[in-house]
Design an enzyme around this catalytic site. Sequence first.
Site, PDB file in Angstrom:
ATOM      1  N   ARG A   1       1.026 -25.182  92.060  1.00 11.68           N
ATOM      2  CA  ARG A   1       1.464 -24.734  93.694  1.00 11.68           C
ATOM      3  C   ARG A   1       0.424 -23.230  92.981  1.00 11.68           C
ATOM      4  O   ARG A   1      -0.526 -22.776  93.386  1.00 11.68           O
ATOM      5  CB  ARG A   1       2.013 -24.817  94.414  1.00 11.68           C
ATOM      6  CG  ARG A   1       2.167 -25.868  94.771  1.00 11.68           C
ATOM      7  CD  ARG A   1       2.990 -25.908  95.525  1.00 11.68           C
ATOM      8  NE  ARG A   1       4.331 -25.457  95.599  1.00 11.68           N
ATOM      9  CZ  ARG A   1       5.544 -25.019  96.682  1.00 11.68           C
ATOM     10  NH1 ARG A   1       5.401 -24.955  97.271  1.00 11.68           N
ATOM     11  NH2 ARG A   1       6.617 -24.317  95.904  1.00 11.68           N
TER      12      ARG A   1
ATOM     13  N   ASN B   1       4.277 -28.842  98.060  1.00 11.41           N
ATOM     14  CA  ASN B   1       4.928 -29.965  96.540  1.00 11.41           C
ATOM     15  C   ASN B   1       5.432 -31.824  98.007  1.00 11.41           C
ATOM     16  O   ASN B   1       5.244 -31.046  99.363  1.00 11.41           O
ATOM     17  CB  ASN B   1       6.384 -29.427  96.687  1.00 11.41           C
ATOM     18  CG  ASN B   1       5.834 -28.879  95.326  1.00 11.41           C
ATOM     19  OD1 ASN B   1       5.339 -29.057  94.673  1.00 11.41           O
ATOM     20  ND2 ASN B   1       7.476 -27.873  95.337  1.00 11.41           N
TER      21      ASN B   1
END
Length: 89
Positions: A17, A35
């Site tokens: 990320r 996520n």
Amino acid sequence: MRVRAIARGRVQMVGYRAFVQRHAQQLDVRGEVRNLPDGSVECLMEGPRAAVDRLLELMREGPYHARVEHLEVIREPATTPLPPVMVAQ
């Protein structure tokens, strides 16, 4: 151009990320990366076509410890402007 991309493989707990966020900021792409419960990572992004395409290429590679097995790309109509890329919790 707006795209929703879902990365599958070893993409959680490997800095994926943050990798996407860093490159999105460099490319001036806006949106959100988070996520998902199934172990994948979803990114909603918006920006110039060349920048979005480049970010998708980078997402296929991922950071050193990641292993992207599949990147699903869904093109969507842009309805409202997105904020600068944020990592969702």
